[in-house]
Design a protein around this motif. Sequence first.
Motif, PDB file in Angstrom:
ATOM      1  N   GLY A 185       0.816  -1.211   0.000  1.00 18.19           N
ATOM      2  CA  GLY A 185       0.000   0.000   0.000  1.00 18.19           C
ATOM      3  C   GLY A 185       0.847   1.257   0.000  1.00 18.19           C
ATOM      4  N   ALA A 186       1.922   1.247   0.777  1.00 24.24           N
ATOM      5  CA  ALA A 186       2.826   2.398   0.800  1.00 24.24           C
ATOM      6  C   ALA A 186       3.463   2.614  -0.569  1.00 24.24           C
ATOM      7  CB  ALA A 186       3.904   2.182   1.853  1.00 24.24           C
ATOM      8  N   GLN A 187       3.727   1.504  -1.257  1.00 24.18           N
ATOM      9  CA  GLN A 187       4.305   1.600  -2.598  1.00 24.18           C
ATOM     10  C   GLN A 187       3.315   2.279  -3.542  1.00 24.18           C
ATOM     11  OE1 GLN A 187       5.447  -2.244  -4.189  1.00 24.18           O
ATOM     12  NE2 GLN A 187       7.273  -1.381  -5.114  1.00 24.18           N
ATOM     13  N   ALA A 188       2.029   1.928  -3.395  1.00 24.00           N
ATOM     14  CA  ALA A 188       1.005   2.542  -4.227  1.00 24.00           C
ATOM     15  C   ALA A 188       0.815   4.020  -3.877  1.00 24.00           C
ATOM     16  CB  ALA A 188      -0.316   1.785  -4.065  1.00 24.00           C
ATOM     17  N   LEU A 189       0.955   4.350  -2.590  1.00 28.23           N
ATOM     18  CA  LEU A 189       0.729   5.721  -2.126  1.00 28.23           C
ATOM     19  C   LEU A 189       1.900   6.650  -2.408  1.00 28.23           C
ATOM     20  CD1 LEU A 189      -0.994   5.385   1.383  1.00 28.23           C
ATOM     21  CD2 LEU A 189      -1.952   6.407  -0.680  1.00 28.23           C
ATOM     22  N   TYR A 190       3.096   6.172  -2.055  1.00 19.77           N
ATOM     23  CA  TYR A 190       4.264   7.049  -2.070  1.00 19.77           C
ATOM     24  C   TYR A 190       5.241   6.755  -3.198  1.00 19.77           C
ATOM     25  CZ  TYR A 190       2.491   7.862   2.652  1.00 19.77           C
ATOM     26  OH  TYR A 190       1.690   8.157   3.726  1.00 19.77           O
ATOM     27  N   GLY A 191       4.965   5.703  -3.974  1.00 21.24           N
ATOM     28  CA  GLY A 191       5.836   5.380  -5.087  1.00 21.24           C
ATOM     29  C   GLY A 191       7.096   4.646  -4.706  1.00 21.24           C
ATOM     30  N   GLU A 192       7.195   4.216  -3.438  1.00 23.50           N
ATOM     31  CA  GLU A 192       8.352   3.450  -2.995  1.00 23.50           C
ATOM     32  C   GLU A 192       7.927   2.486  -1.889  1.00 23.50           C
ATOM     33  OE1 GLU A 192      11.286   5.558  -0.578  1.00 23.50           O
ATOM     34  OE2 GLU A 192       9.974   7.335  -0.642  1.00 23.50           O
ATOM     35  N   ALA A 193       8.631   1.355  -1.801  1.00 25.30           N
ATOM     36  CA  ALA A 193       8.324   0.360  -0.767  1.00 25.30           C
ATOM     37  C   ALA A 193       9.057   0.755   0.513  1.00 25.30           C
ATOM     38  CB  ALA A 193       8.755  -1.038  -1.226  1.00 25.30           C
ATOM     39  N   ILE A 194       8.326   1.338   1.467  1.00 25.17           N
ATOM     40  CA  ILE A 194       8.917   1.786   2.728  1.00 25.17           C
ATOM     41  C   ILE A 194       8.867   0.618   3.701  1.00 25.17           C
ATOM     42  CG2 ILE A 194       8.828   3.496   4.577  1.00 25.17           C
ATOM     43  CD1 ILE A 194       7.191   5.257   2.624  1.00 25.17           C
ATOM     44  N   TRP A 195      10.011  -0.020   3.928  1.00 26.47           N
ATOM     45  CA  TRP A 195      10.011  -1.266   4.692  1.00 26.47           C
ATOM     46  C   TRP A 195      10.225  -1.051   6.186  1.00 26.47           C
ATOM     47  CZ3 TRP A 195      14.804  -4.262   6.018  1.00 26.47           C
ATOM     48  CH2 TRP A 195      15.954  -3.479   5.909  1.00 26.47           C
ATOM     49  N   ASP A 196      10.522   0.171   6.611  1.00 21.53           N
ATOM     50  CA  ASP A 196      10.690   0.489   8.027  1.00 21.53           C
ATOM     51  C   ASP A 196       9.393   1.113   8.540  1.00 21.53           C
ATOM     52  OD1 ASP A 196      11.253   1.694  10.493  1.00 21.53           O
ATOM     53  OD2 ASP A 196      13.354   2.016   9.972  1.00 21.53           O
ATOM     54  N   PRO A 197       8.676   0.446   9.472  1.00 26.24           N
ATOM     55  CA  PRO A 197       7.384   0.983   9.919  1.00 26.24           C
ATOM     56  C   PRO A 197       7.485   2.335  10.607  1.00 26.24           C
ATOM     57  CG  PRO A 197       8.075  -0.869  11.290  1.00 26.24           C
ATOM     58  CD  PRO A 197       8.997  -0.823  10.124  1.00 26.24           C
ATOM     59  N   ALA A 198       8.599   2.618  11.268  1.00 25.91           N
ATOM     60  CA  ALA A 198       8.760   3.928  11.897  1.00 25.91           C
ATOM     61  C   ALA A 198       8.834   5.024  10.832  1.00 25.91           C
ATOM     62  CB  ALA A 198      10.005   3.948  12.774  1.00 25.91           C
ATOM     63  N   ASP A 199       9.569   4.752   9.742  1.00 28.73           N
ATOM     64  CA  ASP A 199       9.642   5.726   8.650  1.00 28.73           C
ATOM     65  C   ASP A 199       8.277   5.909   7.994  1.00 28.73           C
ATOM     66  OD1 ASP A 199      12.315   6.074   9.102  1.00 28.73           O
ATOM     67  OD2 ASP A 199      12.976   4.746   7.473  1.00 28.73           O
ATOM     68  N   LEU A 200       7.542   4.811   7.845  1.00 30.26           N
ATOM     69  CA  LEU A 200       6.214   4.905   7.243  1.00 30.26           C
ATOM     70  C   LEU A 200       5.275   5.706   8.136  1.00 30.26           C
ATOM     71  CD1 LEU A 200       4.100   4.107   5.138  1.00 30.26           C
ATOM     72  CD2 LEU A 200       3.772   1.948   6.371  1.00 30.26           C
ATOM     73  N   ALA A 201       5.262   5.406   9.438  1.00 29.08           N
ATOM     74  CA  ALA A 201       4.354   6.101  10.355  1.00 29.08           C
ATOM     75  C   ALA A 201       4.676   7.588  10.430  1.00 29.08           C
ATOM     76  CB  ALA A 201       4.445   5.471  11.738  1.00 29.08           C
ATOM     77  N   SER A 202       5.925   7.950  10.249  1.00 30.06           N
ATOM     78  CA  SER A 202       6.306   9.364  10.333  1.00 30.06           C
ATOM     79  C   SER A 202       5.650  10.188   9.232  1.00 30.06           C
ATOM     80  CB  SER A 202       7.826   9.504  10.266  1.00 30.06           C
ATOM     81  OG  SER A 202       8.321   9.151   8.980  1.00 30.06           O
ATOM     82  N   ARG A 203       5.135   9.538   8.190  1.00 27.01           N
ATOM     83  CA  ARG A 203       4.490  10.252   7.086  1.00 27.01           C
ATOM     84  C   ARG A 203       2.994  10.421   7.295  1.00 27.01           C
ATOM     85  NH1 ARG A 203       7.543   8.719   1.452  1.00 27.01           N
ATOM     86  NH2 ARG A 203       9.595   8.213   2.318  1.00 27.01           N
ATOM     87  N   PHE A 204       2.449   9.821   8.339  1.00 26.92           N
ATOM     88  CA  PHE A 204       1.009   9.919   8.596  1.00 26.92           C
ATOM     89  C   PHE A 204       0.639  11.346   8.996  1.00 26.92           C
ATOM     90  CE2 PHE A 204       0.185   5.192   9.878  1.00 26.92           C
ATOM     91  CZ  PHE A 204       0.656   4.791   8.642  1.00 26.92           C
ATOM     92  N   ASP A 205      -0.599  11.727   8.657  1.00 27.99           N
ATOM     93  CA  ASP A 205      -1.077  13.062   9.007  1.00 27.99           C
ATOM     94  C   ASP A 205      -1.530  13.149  10.462  1.00 27.99           C
ATOM     95  OD1 ASP A 205      -0.684  13.912   6.372  1.00 27.99           O
ATOM     96  OD2 ASP A 205      -2.668  13.188   5.765  1.00 27.99           O
ATOM     97  N   SER A 206      -2.097  12.065  10.985  1.00 27.06           N
ATOM     98  CA  SER A 206      -2.689  12.074  12.323  1.00 27.06           C
ATOM     99  C   SER A 206      -1.643  11.764  13.397  1.00 27.06           C
ATOM    100  CB  SER A 206      -3.827  11.056  12.405  1.00 27.06           C
ATOM    101  OG  SER A 206      -4.269  10.914  13.748  1.00 27.06           O
ATOM    102  N   THR A 207      -1.405  12.728  14.264  1.00 28.75           N
ATOM    103  CA  THR A 207      -0.459  12.528  15.357  1.00 28.75           C
ATOM    104  C   THR A 207      -0.932  11.442  16.313  1.00 28.75           C
ATOM    105  OG1 THR A 207       0.321  14.808  15.234  1.00 28.75           O
ATOM    106  CG2 THR A 207       0.686  13.640  17.321  1.00 28.75           C
ATOM    107  N   ILE A 208      -2.239  11.397  16.588  1.00 34.08           N
ATOM    108  CA  ILE A 208      -2.786  10.403  17.517  1.00 34.08           C
ATOM    109  C   ILE A 208      -2.544   8.988  16.993  1.00 34.08           C
ATOM    110  CG2 ILE A 208      -4.903   9.484  18.551  1.00 34.08           C
ATOM    111  CD1 ILE A 208      -5.948  12.313  18.707  1.00 34.08           C
ATOM    112  N   LEU A 209      -2.792   8.793  15.695  1.00 32.42           N
ATOM    113  CA  LEU A 209      -2.576   7.469  15.106  1.00 32.42           C
ATOM    114  C   LEU A 209      -1.107   7.077  15.162  1.00 32.42           C
ATOM    115  CD1 LEU A 209      -4.874   7.295  11.937  1.00 32.42           C
ATOM    116  CD2 LEU A 209      -5.124   6.086  14.110  1.00 32.42           C
ATOM    117  N   VAL A 210      -0.227   8.021  14.885  1.00 30.57           N
ATOM    118  CA  VAL A 210       1.207   7.739  14.927  1.00 30.57           C
ATOM    119  C   VAL A 210       1.615   7.287  16.323  1.00 30.57           C
ATOM    120  CG1 VAL A 210       3.507   8.766  14.779  1.00 30.57           C
ATOM    121  CG2 VAL A 210       1.798   9.294  13.045  1.00 30.57           C
TER     122      VAL A 210
END
Length: 505
Positions: free
Chosen positions: A299-324
């Motif tokens: 899904g991250a690959q579809a969204l951001y154009g790259e396969a983000i394999w580190d979940p911390a790096d992926l979560a850092s791109r989320f808009d919602s602070t609470i979800l992060v």
Amino acid sequence: MAIESQPPQVTPDGRVELSDVGPIKDSRFFNPELAPVPIEQRTWTTYNFFALWMGMAHNIPSYTLAASLIALGMDWVQAFLTITLGNLIVLIPMLLNSHAGTKYGIPFPVFARAFYGIRGANLVALLRAFIACAWFGIQTWVGAKALHVIIGRLAGDGWTKASEVGGQPWTLWLCFFGFWVVQMLIIWRGMEAIRRFENWTAPLVSVGFLILLGYVLVKAGGFGPILHTGSKLGWGPDFWKLFFPALMGMIAFWSTLSLNMPDFTRFGGSQRKQVTGQILGLPTTMSFIAIVAILTTSGAQALYGEAIWDPADLASRFDSTILVIIALVSLVLATISANLAANVVSPSYDFSNAFPKRITFAVGGLITGVVGILIQPWRLISDPNIYIFAWLGFYGGLLASVAGVFVAGYWVIKKTHLELGDLYLDGRGAYWFNGGWNWRAVVATLVGSVLAVGGAYGGPFPADGLIPFLKPLYDYNWVIGFAAGFLVFLALRDNTANTSQEKTR
């Protein structure tokens, strides 16, 4: 004939207990933490073992293991099949080696004495220990990165963009060492504290990964864009060239535990409870985390154009602070749970086995933590190619030959019968062999290791392999190492088979 003043007690379900530890208590190879667990203290249930596996499997490196296959070009079906098959294969030696822990109440390094000798067991115990130290460092680093993102969301750019020290923000180093201290405090309280921690964190550790997946699904517009993302490899030669070394990496991920599960199963209430708990625990929990990681990364690959394999790096791109924060707090708890069980318990016993009268379980855990820092784990997990092919593949091949010796020795040669008291004797007994070493097991391990990893290539290794003519074997390193260790030990079995009759008084 065993050395105890009284014969060992045997329960109706076949578990063995020493009637009297007096004759071995003063041995330099004995201490209370390495001693056989009394029957009344073998209380772990099916749920305890299931919770243990849930706690160990649901962690950030497990996630990155699956996600890295997407980053290397597989689609979600190929990645899921590779991981599931690897887990089913490694479950077999894991259950075979777990049996001795439950039957005799002994940890992994004491079990190793039956085949490598009282002193020789330190060879494989310390090999396993140093690998666990590296894993402890890796888990601590990735957990610290998640913690760094959480605090950064609350503290702002001053935290996340702090001045760098050694190529990383000084605030990340602060998280790393703080995370390290928390884990050391838990391990200092012993095995019971770890068991309680596993029990209450096990049901919670899935929350963070599900939040990651849910967020990506909403942003990507459902499963459609994810499931229709094709493989970059197809199902032809390019896929199979990656599949076999990746499969060996998947097996290697838990190959350490396939050796030292007696450290946990020694507390098992019965063979049925530990076997059922592990069968329910390992394949299901790893399949769950694998599919979540695969779908999230796709899904991250579809969204951001790259396969983000580190979940911390992926979560850092989320808009919602609470979800992060919710997601990463769950992941931090998961990482502590996995690290304590998978990467601290074993080396604590292993270091204690090297110097039983000087190193306690807690001191062994502290040594693990220090070595875990010195190994510089941030380098090992910096690239998926290094992570899978250099790190996992190489140590997986080394440990596979040890697993082969264990299975051949315990199930074929010894037929599950060990002289329990003799495992602690100094200078005599069934397992003293030649000066405390069994050269047959050492030779089998060396042959298996050289065949398995002698051809290591890629990453830090030469392109043509360390030993060029062995390069083709490296893609099948775990299978080669296990088979060679098993067969060579059996081939050298003539005198080994009768050691129980060769004991001295």
